[in-house]
Write a protein that holds these residues in place. Structure first.
Motif, PDB file in Angstrom:
ATOM      1  N   ALA A   1     -11.336  47.309 -23.065  1.00  0.00           N
ATOM      2  CA  ALA A   1     -12.072  48.304 -22.335  1.00  0.00           C
ATOM      3  C   ALA A   1     -10.862  49.203 -21.723  1.00  0.00           C
ATOM      4  N   TYR A   2     -11.188  50.232 -21.129  1.00  0.00           N
ATOM      5  CA  TYR A   2     -10.194  51.147 -20.324  1.00  0.00           C
ATOM      6  C   TYR A   2     -10.884  51.712 -18.948  1.00  0.00           C
ATOM      7  N   LYS A   3      -9.922  51.673 -18.096  1.00  0.00           N
ATOM      8  CA  LYS A   3     -10.214  52.225 -16.714  1.00  0.00           C
ATOM      9  C   LYS A   3      -9.131  53.456 -16.640  1.00  0.00           C
ATOM     10  N   GLU A   4      -9.678  54.633 -16.145  1.00  0.00           N
ATOM     11  CA  GLU A   4      -8.923  55.727 -15.939  1.00  0.00           C
ATOM     12  C   GLU A   4      -8.724  55.932 -14.326  1.00  0.00           C
TER      13      GLU A   4
ATOM     14  N   SER B   1     -15.541  52.911 -33.956  1.00  0.00           N
ATOM     15  CA  SER B   1     -14.714  52.841 -32.700  1.00  0.00           C
ATOM     16  C   SER B   1     -15.233  52.030 -31.452  1.00  0.00           C
ATOM     17  N   THR B   2     -14.570  51.187 -30.929  1.00  0.00           N
ATOM     18  CA  THR B   2     -14.701  50.558 -29.642  1.00  0.00           C
ATOM     19  C   THR B   2     -14.242  51.413 -28.572  1.00  0.00           C
TER      20      THR B   2
ATOM     21  N   ALA C   1     -12.892  57.971 -35.687  1.00  0.00           N
ATOM     22  CA  ALA C   1     -13.389  57.752 -34.611  1.00  0.00           C
ATOM     23  C   ALA C   1     -14.068  58.745 -34.104  1.00  0.00           C
ATOM     24  N   ALA C   2     -13.627  59.877 -34.369  1.00  0.00           N
ATOM     25  CA  ALA C   2     -14.214  61.143 -33.835  1.00  0.00           C
ATOM     26  C   ALA C   2     -15.104  61.935 -34.786  1.00  0.00           C
TER      27      ALA C   2
END
Length: 370
Positions: free
Chosen positions: A121-124, A152-153, A281-282
């Motif tokens: 996961a990511y957090k901006e 794509s995750t 992914a896009a």
């Protein structure tokens, strides 16, 4: 500036090379325990080769490939001519995916690749993005590049509900094998009946790459070899040219690759302030246009041109999205025209129209730094 790239496939590795060339620190994370490539042969068009030239590895890429031409024949062997397009609209380089991946990994530097560390996961934040990985570790970066393919995750968090979808009834079979005594005097790409397309292409190292695909396929039965052979008969005119069937029959079952073709639906956005999608992914599209890798390489080059050390990341990503979303909407229209062409002749013409547009209208050409 620091970038984290998710995915050590062709687009992820090329993104790493382009970003490093721009003066950006890069680390690439790959969930698999090794650098590997799914697939066999891969076509690179002139616009992708121009990117590799600018990145300083054009000669090395050409050394592992074979100049080839994308002309089509009907099952009787007749050439489907496209006189309104030039020879350059048919020319591409056939390379082996695994060899290209190895070359790209060596170029970006294997010390910049972290294997067996899947994205979680990511957090901006206002001035950075924190990326968490499957092993419990995390990293801070200025930008996160999701180059992790059709499944794509990164996309699943950036654009919830945009999972890859089956292209109903669209399947592909392929392999790279030694010729094994089978005479393959020329390359042959064939537009057949029952929605089948396929053929065989000699590679630079003396092997041969064969492929079969079918639109609107009936339910699959039998082994992979049986499935491919059943479709090859629609590409051969009463057995007058059965090279394709001979190649399939000579291929060990475990060397045949089969894919249910998956597509990524049009996305409302490809970026946020510090996260960006590239390659499949896009915009994963049908491989019948053999341009997925080339188009993804363009994405990588454009990112390498727009992102600069100390630059405005959100503005750069917004410019990338403004360029690429309309471009891929048009690419999808051209691809659909090829897929739904009512005759082999029109298929060949629409295909040449697609490649002509792609190699003459590529946004990355003005962005890769010398």
């Amino acid at each position: 500036m620091r970038a984290v790239v998710i995915g050590a496939g062709i687009v992820g590795l090329t993104s790493g090379i382009a970003l490093r060339r721009a003066g950006i620190e890069v680390v690439i994370h790959e969930h698999a325990p090794e650098i590997r490539a799914a697939g066999a042969g891969l076509g690179l068009w002139a616009n992708a080769l121009a990117v590799f030239d600018e990145l300083g590895i054009g000669d090395e890429v050409r050394a592992i490939g074979k100049p080839s031409e994308m002309y089509f024949h009907d099952p009787a062997g007749r050439l489907l001519e496209t006189p309104e397009f030039g020879a350059e609209d048919h020319q591409y380089l056939l390379v082996h995916r695994a060899k290209l991946n190895d070359l790209l990994a060596d170029t970006v530097g294997r010390g910049n690749i972290r294997l067996a560390t899947g994205f979680n996961a990511y957090k901006e934040h206002t001035d950075h993005v924190t990326v968490r990985f499957s092993d419990g570790s995390s990293e801070n970066a200025d930008v996160l590049v999701g180059a992790d393919g059709a499944y794509s995750t990164v996309r699943s968090q950036l654009v919830p509900g945009a999972e890859a979808q089956e292209h109903p009834g669209h399947h592909a079979w392929r392999a790279v094998i030694p010729t094994s005594g089978i005479s393959v005097p020329e390359d042959r790409l064939i537009l057949g009946t029952h929605g089948c397309r396929g053929g065989y292409i000699r590679t630079h190292d003396g092997n041969v790459y064969w492929l079969v695909n079918q639109f609107n396929s009936p339910a699959l039965t039998g082994t992979l070899k049986q499935q491919a052979l059943e479709r090859a008969v629609h590409l051969e005119d009463d057995g007058l040219d059965d090279v394709l069937s001979e190649l399939i029959a000579a291929t060990p079952e475990d060397k045949i690759l089969h894919n249910q073709i998956m597509l990524v639906p049009p996305l409302p956005h490809w970026v946020s302030a510090r996260v960006v999608l590239a390659g499949d992914a896009a915009h994963a599209m049908s491989p019948h246009i053999t341009a997925g890798a080339t188009l993804g390489i363009e994405d990588a080059a454009l990112l390498g041109g727009l992102l600069t050390p100390g630059g405005d990341v959100p503005a750069a990503l917004a410019a990338y999205q403004a360029s690429q979303i309309p471009r891929y909407a048009h690419a999808a229209q051209l691809s659909a025209a090829v897929e739904h062409a009512p005759t082999p002749q029109e298929f060949a013409r629409h295909y040449a129209a697609f490649s002509h547009w792609m190699i003459n209208q590529h946004p990355a050409q003005n962005w890769v730094r010398a």
